[in-house]
Each structure stands twice: as C-alpha cells, then as structure tokens.
Motif scaffolding. Structure first.
Motif, PDB file in Angstrom:
ATOM      1  N   LEU A   1       0.904  -1.210   0.266  1.00 57.66           N
ATOM      2  CA  LEU A   1      -0.096  -0.188  -0.012  1.00 57.66           C
ATOM      3  C   LEU A   1       0.771   1.355   0.000  1.00 57.66           C
ATOM      4  O   LEU A   1       0.563   2.298  -0.672  1.00 57.66           O
ATOM      5  CB  LEU A   1      -0.853  -0.154   1.209  1.00 57.66           C
ATOM      6  CG  LEU A   1      -2.059  -0.995   1.201  1.00 57.66           C
ATOM      7  CD1 LEU A   1      -2.825  -0.901   2.458  1.00 57.66           C
ATOM      8  CD2 LEU A   1      -3.053  -0.644  -0.105  1.00 57.66           C
ATOM      9  N   VAL A   2       1.815   1.170   0.735  1.00 53.88           N
ATOM     10  CA  VAL A   2       2.598   2.553   0.690  1.00 53.88           C
ATOM     11  C   VAL A   2       3.532   2.897  -0.461  1.00 53.88           C
ATOM     12  O   VAL A   2       3.290   3.836  -1.152  1.00 53.88           O
ATOM     13  CB  VAL A   2       3.874   2.168   2.029  1.00 53.88           C
ATOM     14  CG1 VAL A   2       5.146   3.132   1.702  1.00 53.88           C
ATOM     15  CG2 VAL A   2       3.406   2.172   3.048  1.00 53.88           C
ATOM     16  N   ASN A   3       3.837   1.915  -1.316  1.00 53.24           N
ATOM     17  CA  ASN A   3       4.411   1.836  -2.596  1.00 53.24           C
ATOM     18  C   ASN A   3       3.481   2.258  -3.670  1.00 53.24           C
ATOM     19  O   ASN A   3       3.573   2.845  -4.660  1.00 53.24           O
ATOM     20  CB  ASN A   3       5.303   0.525  -2.876  1.00 53.24           C
ATOM     21  CG  ASN A   3       6.663   0.653  -2.205  1.00 53.24           C
ATOM     22  OD1 ASN A   3       7.366   1.614  -2.196  1.00 53.24           O
ATOM     23  ND2 ASN A   3       6.623  -0.154  -1.159  1.00 53.24           N
ATOM     24  N   VAL A   4       2.220   1.528  -3.673  1.00 55.88           N
ATOM     25  CA  VAL A   4       1.074   1.860  -4.368  1.00 55.88           C
ATOM     26  C   VAL A   4       0.972   3.356  -4.279  1.00 55.88           C
ATOM     27  O   VAL A   4       0.642   4.215  -5.355  1.00 55.88           O
ATOM     28  CB  VAL A   4      -0.184   1.203  -4.498  1.00 55.88           C
ATOM     29  CG1 VAL A   4      -1.234   1.626  -5.353  1.00 55.88           C
ATOM     30  CG2 VAL A   4       0.337  -0.295  -4.839  1.00 55.88           C
ATOM     31  N   LEU A   5       0.680   3.995  -3.178  1.00 54.61           N
ATOM     32  CA  LEU A   5       0.515   5.258  -2.954  1.00 54.61           C
ATOM     33  C   LEU A   5       1.639   6.211  -3.216  1.00 54.61           C
ATOM     34  O   LEU A   5       1.490   7.245  -3.887  1.00 54.61           O
ATOM     35  CB  LEU A   5       0.253   5.462  -1.286  1.00 54.61           C
ATOM     36  CG  LEU A   5      -1.292   5.217  -0.947  1.00 54.61           C
ATOM     37  CD1 LEU A   5      -1.328   5.121   0.449  1.00 54.61           C
ATOM     38  CD2 LEU A   5      -2.260   5.813  -1.592  1.00 54.61           C
ATOM     39  N   LEU A   6       2.800   5.647  -3.217  1.00 52.94           N
ATOM     40  CA  LEU A   6       4.024   6.326  -3.794  1.00 52.94           C
ATOM     41  C   LEU A   6       4.032   6.443  -5.214  1.00 52.94           C
ATOM     42  O   LEU A   6       4.465   7.598  -6.035  1.00 52.94           O
ATOM     43  CB  LEU A   6       5.500   6.095  -3.425  1.00 52.94           C
ATOM     44  CG  LEU A   6       5.808   6.216  -2.106  1.00 52.94           C
ATOM     45  CD1 LEU A   6       6.954   5.366  -1.564  1.00 52.94           C
ATOM     46  CD2 LEU A   6       5.951   7.779  -1.747  1.00 52.94           C
ATOM     47  N   GLY A   7       3.419   5.406  -5.871  1.00 54.15           N
ATOM     48  CA  GLY A   7       3.305   5.389  -7.418  1.00 54.15           C
ATOM     49  C   GLY A   7       2.324   6.500  -7.873  1.00 54.15           C
ATOM     50  O   GLY A   7       2.484   6.710  -8.918  1.00 54.15           O
ATOM     51  N   ILE A   8       1.229   6.868  -7.058  1.00 53.56           N
ATOM     52  CA  ILE A   8       0.552   8.115  -7.672  1.00 53.56           C
ATOM     53  C   ILE A   8       1.038   9.251  -8.126  1.00 53.56           C
ATOM     54  O   ILE A   8       1.096   9.656  -9.191  1.00 53.56           O
ATOM     55  CB  ILE A   8      -0.757   8.232  -6.431  1.00 53.56           C
ATOM     56  CG1 ILE A   8      -1.507   6.772  -6.496  1.00 53.56           C
ATOM     57  CG2 ILE A   8      -1.575   9.328  -7.181  1.00 53.56           C
ATOM     58  CD1 ILE A   8      -2.709   6.830  -5.461  1.00 53.56           C
ATOM     59  N   PRO A   9       1.808   9.912  -7.240  1.00 52.81           N
ATOM     60  CA  PRO A   9       2.864  10.855  -7.762  1.00 52.81           C
ATOM     61  C   PRO A   9       3.983  10.632  -8.569  1.00 52.81           C
ATOM     62  O   PRO A   9       4.458  11.252  -9.406  1.00 52.81           O
ATOM     63  CB  PRO A   9       3.227  11.801  -6.526  1.00 52.81           C
ATOM     64  CG  PRO A   9       3.398  10.667  -5.408  1.00 52.81           C
ATOM     65  CD  PRO A   9       2.092   9.816  -5.662  1.00 52.81           C
ATOM     66  N   GLY A  10       4.225   8.981  -8.704  1.00 54.95           N
ATOM     67  CA  GLY A  10       5.491   8.600  -9.210  1.00 54.95           C
ATOM     68  C   GLY A  10       5.123   8.228 -10.795  1.00 54.95           C
ATOM     69  O   GLY A  10       5.970   8.283 -11.482  1.00 54.95           O
ATOM     70  N   VAL A  11       3.688   8.730 -11.069  1.00 57.80           N
ATOM     71  CA  VAL A  11       3.502   8.736 -12.474  1.00 57.80           C
ATOM     72  C   VAL A  11       4.121   9.708 -13.317  1.00 57.80           C
ATOM     73  O   VAL A  11       4.663   9.788 -14.339  1.00 57.80           O
ATOM     74  CB  VAL A  11       1.902   9.053 -12.683  1.00 57.80           C
ATOM     75  CG1 VAL A  11       1.367   9.400 -14.134  1.00 57.80           C
ATOM     76  CG2 VAL A  11       1.251   7.882 -12.134  1.00 57.80           C
ATOM     77  N   VAL A  12       4.501  10.997 -12.490  1.00 59.62           N
ATOM     78  CA  VAL A  12       5.174  12.191 -13.354  1.00 59.62           C
ATOM     79  C   VAL A  12       6.665  11.788 -13.848  1.00 59.62           C
ATOM     80  O   VAL A  12       6.825  11.986 -14.687  1.00 59.62           O
ATOM     81  CB  VAL A  12       5.046  13.224 -12.212  1.00 59.62           C
ATOM     82  CG1 VAL A  12       5.984  14.395 -12.892  1.00 59.62           C
ATOM     83  CG2 VAL A  12       3.649  13.911 -12.222  1.00 59.62           C
ATOM     84  N   PRO A  13       7.556  11.202 -12.604  1.00 61.29           N
ATOM     85  CA  PRO A  13       8.744  10.896 -12.979  1.00 61.29           C
ATOM     86  C   PRO A  13       8.761   9.893 -14.009  1.00 61.29           C
ATOM     87  O   PRO A  13       9.536   9.508 -14.885  1.00 61.29           O
ATOM     88  CB  PRO A  13       9.492  10.708 -11.782  1.00 61.29           C
ATOM     89  CG  PRO A  13       8.549  10.452 -10.712  1.00 61.29           C
ATOM     90  CD  PRO A  13       7.420  11.203 -11.245  1.00 61.29           C
ATOM     91  N   PHE A  14       7.901   8.663 -13.994  1.00 62.99           N
ATOM     92  CA  PHE A  14       7.811   7.398 -14.764  1.00 62.99           C
ATOM     93  C   PHE A  14       7.392   7.988 -16.304  1.00 62.99           C
ATOM     94  O   PHE A  14       8.013   7.415 -17.193  1.00 62.99           O
ATOM     95  CB  PHE A  14       6.682   6.399 -14.471  1.00 62.99           C
ATOM     96  CG  PHE A  14       7.106   5.719 -13.147  1.00 62.99           C
ATOM     97  CD1 PHE A  14       8.523   5.690 -12.653  1.00 62.99           C
ATOM     98  CD2 PHE A  14       6.035   5.550 -12.110  1.00 62.99           C
ATOM     99  CE1 PHE A  14       8.680   4.888 -11.448  1.00 62.99           C
ATOM    100  CE2 PHE A  14       6.215   4.998 -11.057  1.00 62.99           C
ATOM    101  CZ  PHE A  14       7.569   4.513 -10.718  1.00 62.99           C
TER     102      PHE A  14
END
Length: 107
Positions: A10-23
C-alpha cells in the motif's frame, strides 16, 4: 502492522500515484532520445529544441522521487517480516501499478 506484506504494498502504490510524473518523464525522454536515435521509435516532430533541456527537468524530478521512495522503504524494510528479495521486488513493482492502470485505461 508493518510485518504484513500489504503494508509495503500500500505504501508503494500510494508512492506510485505521484510517481506517475517521473515515470512519464523517463518514458518521454527515452522515446525521444536514445530509442529514436537507435531507430526503434519516431521522434516527436515538434521536439526540435534538443534533449538537454529535458535532462534539466527529468534528473531532479526522478532524483527527488527516488529519494522519497528510499526514505519511505528503508525504515519499512526493517519492520517487515518479508524476505529482503521479496520486499524489494514488491517495493519496486508496486509503484508501477498506477502508471499501468493509466495506460490500460487509455487503450
């Protein structure tokens, strides 16, 4: 609570939400620079300013995301009961889920 597998997930999925920008920035850079030079993709025709300016944008954004990701995962790793290999595999793939969901939704 952190000893279960779903806490780092869950922590990493939540980090992936703003992580869409660098990806997305890394994807855009790869498609328009090294992959286009190799002939695997076609460069964006309006991208005629060169890729040096993109590096000035991409490197700090990706470095900030990587720092936040590491600061969230390093302490969490010590509190979980997962094996290190399993933990880092889960923590490396879980942030990709929001980006994958956006790509699947756009098809």
């Amino acid at each position: 609570m952190a000893k279960y597998w779903w806490t780092p997930f869950l922590v990493n999925v939540l980090l992936g939400i703003p992580g869409v920008v660098p990806f997305w920035l890394v994807w855009y850079l790869m498609v328009n620079w090294p992959l286009a030079e190799l002939g695997w993709t076609v460069r964006e025709p309006t991208e005629n300013d060169g890729m040096a300016l993109w590096l000035v944008i991409v490197i700090p954004v990706v470095a900030l995301f990587a720092l936040i990701w590491w600061l969230a995962n390093a302490p969490l790793r010590r509190r979980t009961s997962l094996a290190p290999r399993t933990y880092w595999l889960l923590s490396g793939l879980a942030p990709l889920l929001p980006m994958t969901a956006l790509i699947a939704n756009s098809l």
